[in-house]
Scaffold this motif. Structure first.
Motif, mmCIF file in Angstrom:
data_model
loop_
_atom_site.group_PDB
_atom_site.id
_atom_site.type_symbol
_atom_site.label_atom_id
_atom_site.label_comp_id
_atom_site.label_asym_id
_atom_site.label_seq_id
_atom_site.Cartn_x
_atom_site.Cartn_y
_atom_site.Cartn_z
ATOM 1 N N LEU A 1 0.827 -1.206 0.000
ATOM 2 C CA LEU A 1 0.000 0.000 0.000
ATOM 3 C C LEU A 1 0.863 1.259 0.000
ATOM 4 C CD1 LEU A 1 -2.904 -0.797 2.495
ATOM 5 C CD2 LEU A 1 -2.856 -1.040 0.004
ATOM 6 N N VAL A 2 1.958 1.211 0.748
ATOM 7 C CA VAL A 2 2.865 2.363 0.797
ATOM 8 C C VAL A 2 3.399 2.667 -0.603
ATOM 9 C CG1 VAL A 2 5.043 3.249 1.728
ATOM 10 C CG2 VAL A 2 3.500 1.933 3.196
ATOM 11 N N GLY A 3 3.770 1.622 -1.345
ATOM 12 C CA GLY A 3 4.290 1.813 -2.689
ATOM 13 C C GLY A 3 3.282 2.435 -3.635
ATOM 14 N N TRP A 4 2.046 1.948 -3.612
ATOM 15 C CA TRP A 4 1.006 2.520 -4.462
ATOM 16 C C TRP A 4 0.735 3.971 -4.085
ATOM 17 C CZ3 TRP A 4 -0.438 0.895 -8.941
ATOM 18 C CH2 TRP A 4 -0.412 -0.476 -9.262
ATOM 19 N N PHE A 5 0.672 4.254 -2.784
ATOM 20 C CA PHE A 5 0.427 5.617 -2.306
ATOM 21 C C PHE A 5 1.532 6.555 -2.796
ATOM 22 C CE2 PHE A 5 0.602 9.148 0.622
ATOM 23 C CZ PHE A 5 -0.715 9.402 0.960
#
Length: 242
Positions: free
Chosen positions: A73-77
Motif C-alpha cells: 500500500l505504501v508503494g502505491w500511495f
C-alpha cells in the motif's frame, strides 16, 4: 539565529501533544498544529515548518510500528503522492489556500456521515491508493496537512491500530520528503524554518513514543471512534479556515 524562548516553549508543547495525538489516531496532529504555527510564524513559514516536524513524527511512528507495515500500500500511495507533492510544493508561494481548505473540510465531514450510513464499505483495491496519494500529496503541499483525507481509505481497507498507524505514517513519509525537496527549490526553507524544525524534533519524537504506549491500551472499536472524532474536528477546523 537567536531563538525566542517563549515561542519555542509554546511550539514545543504543541508539537509534543499533537505528535502524541497522531500516534494514537494516525492523524490530526498536523491539522491542529498548523493554526499554532501560523499564529507564531505566519502561514508561508508554518507550512514547511510543519512538514519538518511531521517528518520526524512519521519516521518515529514507522519505526515503532514497523512489524505491522503494509509495504504494498505504501508503494502505491507513493506512486501518486510524490509527483503531486512536488507540484503542490512549487505552487505554495502563489496558491489560494482558503477555498481548498474549506473543500477538504466539507469532504471530511461528509466521509464521517457516509461511514455512519455505510459502516462496512467495500475494501478498496491496492492500486486505488495511487489516486489517494495523488490527492493527499497535492493538498498536503498546499495546506500543510491533509492526513484526515487518507484515513477513510486505510480504514476501509481493514487496517487498525499498529497496522494503520505504521502504514499511514510510511505513506505520508514519502509525501513529506517530496514536499521538502519542492520547498527547498522554492526558497521556502528559510533559516527560521530549518532551525525551529530541528529544535522541535525531540518534542515530536517524545510525543510519538508516548502515543505508542497509549495505543497498545485501546481496543479496535475505540480506535475507530477516535479516528472518526478526529475527522470531524479536522473538517470543522478546515471549514473555519484554520
Amino acid at each position: 539565529m537567536p531563538l525566542d524562548l517563549p515561542t519555542l516553549a509554546i511550539a514545543s508543547t504543541a508539537a509534543y501533544l499533537l505528535a502524541l495525538l497522531s500516534a494514537v489516531a494516525g492523524f490530526g496532529g498536523g491539522v491542529l498544529l498548523l493554526p499554532v504555527f501560523t499564529a507564531l510564524f505566519g502561514l508561508r513559514a508554518a507550512v514547511p515548518m510543519l512538514t519538518l516536524t511531521q517528518l520526524s513524527s512519521n519516521t518515529a511512528r514507522v519505526w515503532l510500528n514497523r512489524r505491522e507495515l503494509r509495504w504494498g500500500l505504501v508503494g502505491w500511495f507513493a506512486l501518486g503522492a510524490v509527483p503531486l507533492a512536488v507540484a503542490g510544493g512549487l505552487l505554495l508561494a502563489h496558491a489560494p489556500l482558503d477555498p481548498l481548505k474549506r473543500l477538504l473540510g466539507a469532504f471530511l465531514i461528509g466521509v464521517v456521515s457516509w461511514r455512519r450510513f455505510r459502516p462496512h464499505p467495500r475494501k478498496p483495491a491496492d492500486p486505488a491508493f495511487a489516486a489517494v496519494g495523488a490527492a493527499s500529496g497535492f493538498g498536503s503541499a498546499l495546506v500543510g496537512s491533509v492526513g484526515p483525507l487518507t484515513a477513510p481509505f486505510f480504514l476501509a481497507y481493514g487496517l487498525t491500530r499498529a497496522a494503520y498507524i505504521g502504514t499511514e505514517a510510511a505513506a505520508a513519509l514519502s509525501m513529506h520528503l517530496a514536499k521538502i525537496a519542492a520547498y527547498g527549490t522554492g526558497d521556502l526553507l528559510t533559516t527560521t524554518v530549518l532551525v525551529y524544525g530541528l529544535v522541535l524534533t525531540p518534542a515530536t519524537l517524545a510525543g510519538a513514543w508516548t502515543g505508542k504506549r497509549l495505543l497498545n491500551r485501546i481496543s479496535d472499536r475505540l480506535f475507530v471512534h477516535l479516528v472518526e472524532a478526529g475527522l470531524l474536528i479536522s473538517g470543522l477546523l478546515f471549514l473555519l479556515g484554520f
